[in-house]
Design a protein around this motif. Structure first.
Motif, PDB file in Angstrom:
ATOM      1  N   ALA A   1     -48.150  45.405  46.674  1.00 35.56           N
ATOM      2  CA  ALA A   1     -47.294  44.280  46.629  1.00 35.56           C
ATOM      3  C   ALA A   1     -47.829  43.046  47.704  1.00 35.56           C
ATOM      4  O   ALA A   1     -47.596  42.049  47.515  1.00 35.56           O
ATOM      5  N   TRP A   2     -48.578  43.561  48.531  1.00 33.65           N
ATOM      6  CA  TRP A   2     -49.301  42.772  49.667  1.00 33.65           C
ATOM      7  C   TRP A   2     -50.302  41.904  49.035  1.00 33.65           C
ATOM      8  O   TRP A   2     -50.781  40.794  49.811  1.00 33.65           O
ATOM      9  N   LEU A   3     -51.120  42.490  48.232  1.00 36.93           N
ATOM     10  CA  LEU A   3     -52.282  41.854  47.576  1.00 36.93           C
ATOM     11  C   LEU A   3     -52.337  40.482  47.322  1.00 36.93           C
ATOM     12  O   LEU A   3     -53.146  39.584  47.656  1.00 36.93           O
ATOM     13  N   PRO A   4     -51.292  40.226  46.376  1.00 34.30           N
ATOM     14  CA  PRO A   4     -51.362  38.632  45.975  1.00 34.30           C
ATOM     15  C   PRO A   4     -50.968  37.729  46.988  1.00 34.30           C
ATOM     16  O   PRO A   4     -51.492  36.727  47.185  1.00 34.30           O
ATOM     17  N   LYS A   5     -50.223  38.440  48.036  1.00 31.95           N
ATOM     18  CA  LYS A   5     -49.732  37.259  49.415  1.00 31.95           C
ATOM     19  C   LYS A   5     -50.955  37.123  50.061  1.00 31.95           C
ATOM     20  O   LYS A   5     -51.106  35.805  50.517  1.00 31.95           O
TER      21      LYS A   5
ATOM     22  N   LEU B   1     -54.062  37.192  49.167  1.00 31.39           N
ATOM     23  CA  LEU B   1     -54.869  36.257  48.094  1.00 31.39           C
ATOM     24  C   LEU B   1     -54.442  34.781  48.335  1.00 31.39           C
ATOM     25  O   LEU B   1     -55.297  33.807  48.522  1.00 31.39           O
ATOM     26  N   GLU B   2     -53.153  34.552  48.218  1.00 30.27           N
ATOM     27  CA  GLU B   2     -52.765  33.199  48.456  1.00 30.27           C
ATOM     28  C   GLU B   2     -52.927  32.541  49.593  1.00 30.27           C
ATOM     29  O   GLU B   2     -53.070  31.532  49.781  1.00 30.27           O
ATOM     30  N   ALA B   3     -52.752  33.476  50.723  1.00 29.09           N
ATOM     31  CA  ALA B   3     -52.860  32.638  52.016  1.00 29.09           C
ATOM     32  C   ALA B   3     -54.360  32.586  52.359  1.00 29.09           C
ATOM     33  O   ALA B   3     -54.681  31.612  53.122  1.00 29.09           O
ATOM     34  N   GLY B   4     -55.335  33.255  51.708  1.00 26.61           N
ATOM     35  CA  GLY B   4     -56.698  32.866  51.976  1.00 26.61           C
ATOM     36  C   GLY B   4     -57.003  31.689  51.109  1.00 26.61           C
ATOM     37  O   GLY B   4     -57.524  30.744  51.608  1.00 26.61           O
ATOM     38  N   LYS B   5     -56.762  31.464  49.883  1.00 26.42           N
ATOM     39  CA  LYS B   5     -56.772  30.163  49.366  1.00 26.42           C
ATOM     40  C   LYS B   5     -56.233  29.086  49.988  1.00 26.42           C
ATOM     41  O   LYS B   5     -56.827  27.892  50.150  1.00 26.42           O
ATOM     42  N   ASP B   6     -54.902  29.121  50.453  1.00 26.56           N
ATOM     43  CA  ASP B   6     -54.296  28.192  51.108  1.00 26.56           C
ATOM     44  C   ASP B   6     -55.037  27.980  52.531  1.00 26.56           C
ATOM     45  O   ASP B   6     -55.033  26.724  52.799  1.00 26.56           O
ATOM     46  N   ALA B   7     -55.616  28.745  53.104  1.00 28.52           N
ATOM     47  CA  ALA B   7     -56.390  28.603  54.250  1.00 28.52           C
ATOM     48  C   ALA B   7     -57.539  27.672  54.265  1.00 28.52           C
ATOM     49  O   ALA B   7     -57.765  26.897  54.747  1.00 28.52           O
TER      50      ALA B   7
ATOM     51  N   GLY C   1     -62.237  38.609  45.993  1.00 28.25           N
ATOM     52  CA  GLY C   1     -60.880  37.902  45.703  1.00 28.25           C
ATOM     53  C   GLY C   1     -60.831  37.707  44.147  1.00 28.25           C
ATOM     54  O   GLY C   1     -59.507  37.862  43.758  1.00 28.25           O
ATOM     55  N   SER C   2     -61.749  37.041  43.531  1.00 31.46           N
ATOM     56  CA  SER C   2     -61.568  36.887  42.248  1.00 31.46           C
ATOM     57  C   SER C   2     -61.500  38.132  41.323  1.00 31.46           C
ATOM     58  O   SER C   2     -60.777  38.157  40.355  1.00 31.46           O
ATOM     59  N   LEU C   3     -62.183  39.024  41.709  1.00 28.72           N
ATOM     60  CA  LEU C   3     -62.026  40.543  40.746  1.00 28.72           C
ATOM     61  C   LEU C   3     -60.592  40.951  41.040  1.00 28.72           C
ATOM     62  O   LEU C   3     -59.973  41.449  39.939  1.00 28.72           O
ATOM     63  N   ALA C   4     -59.914  40.795  42.398  1.00 33.26           N
ATOM     64  CA  ALA C   4     -58.681  41.330  42.447  1.00 33.26           C
ATOM     65  C   ALA C   4     -57.675  40.458  41.556  1.00 33.26           C
ATOM     66  O   ALA C   4     -56.850  40.842  41.180  1.00 33.26           O
ATOM     67  N   GLU C   5     -57.831  39.028  41.690  1.00 37.59           N
ATOM     68  CA  GLU C   5     -57.066  38.325  40.973  1.00 37.59           C
ATOM     69  C   GLU C   5     -57.082  38.445  39.449  1.00 37.59           C
ATOM     70  O   GLU C   5     -56.025  38.459  38.743  1.00 37.59           O
ATOM     71  N   HIS C   6     -58.266  38.834  38.853  1.00 37.31           N
ATOM     72  CA  HIS C   6     -58.428  39.106  37.396  1.00 37.31           C
ATOM     73  C   HIS C   6     -57.731  40.389  37.171  1.00 37.31           C
ATOM     74  O   HIS C   6     -57.074  40.612  36.040  1.00 37.31           O
ATOM     75  N   ALA C   7     -57.831  41.294  38.123  1.00 38.07           N
ATOM     76  CA  ALA C   7     -57.307  42.627  37.817  1.00 38.07           C
ATOM     77  C   ALA C   7     -55.588  42.509  37.841  1.00 38.07           C
ATOM     78  O   ALA C   7     -55.004  43.137  36.832  1.00 38.07           O
ATOM     79  N   ILE C   8     -55.110  41.897  38.745  1.00 36.90           N
ATOM     80  CA  ILE C   8     -53.585  41.657  38.911  1.00 36.90           C
ATOM     81  C   ILE C   8     -53.365  40.884  37.550  1.00 36.90           C
ATOM     82  O   ILE C   8     -52.102  41.259  36.705  1.00 36.90           O
TER      83      ILE C   8
END
Length: 92
Positions: free
Chosen positions: A60-64, A66-72, A45-52
């Motif tokens: 388009a679904w990747l940030p959503k 990641l955000e849902a996972g963080k919120d959970a 998740g951290s690698l994906a966030e840094h790449a973005i």
């Protein structure tokens, strides 16, 4: 990871050497693999966030996701914290 694997070893040793303690299943390992999966998922998740953030192309679904996972995770952490604080206040 080392602490979790050591805890697995310790729990297994105690269960094997204390005949009074019996589980309805055979205990092999639990904490080690759980911590390893949690760590790998967190790092991915951290690698994906840094790449973005750096402008890499992404679906388009990747940030959503990641955000849902963080919120959970935040929600569960807040519920546990509120529950424990409620217990402490009740005990006083």
């Amino acid at each position: 990871v080392c602490v979790a694997l050591t805890a697995d070893w310790l729990i297994g040793t105690l269960l094997h050497n204390l005949p009074v303690v019996e589980l309805p299943f055979t205990y092999g390992v639990l904490l080690g693999p759980l911590v390893i999966v949690w760590y790998v998922v967190g790092e991915l998740g951290s690698l994906a966030e840094h790449a973005i953030t750096m402008g890499a192309p992404y679906p388009a679904w990747l940030p959503k996701i990641l955000e849902a996972g963080k919120d959970a995770v935040d929600k569960v952490g807040e519920e546990l914290t509120d529950f424990r604080e409620g217990e402490q206040r009740h005990d006083r």
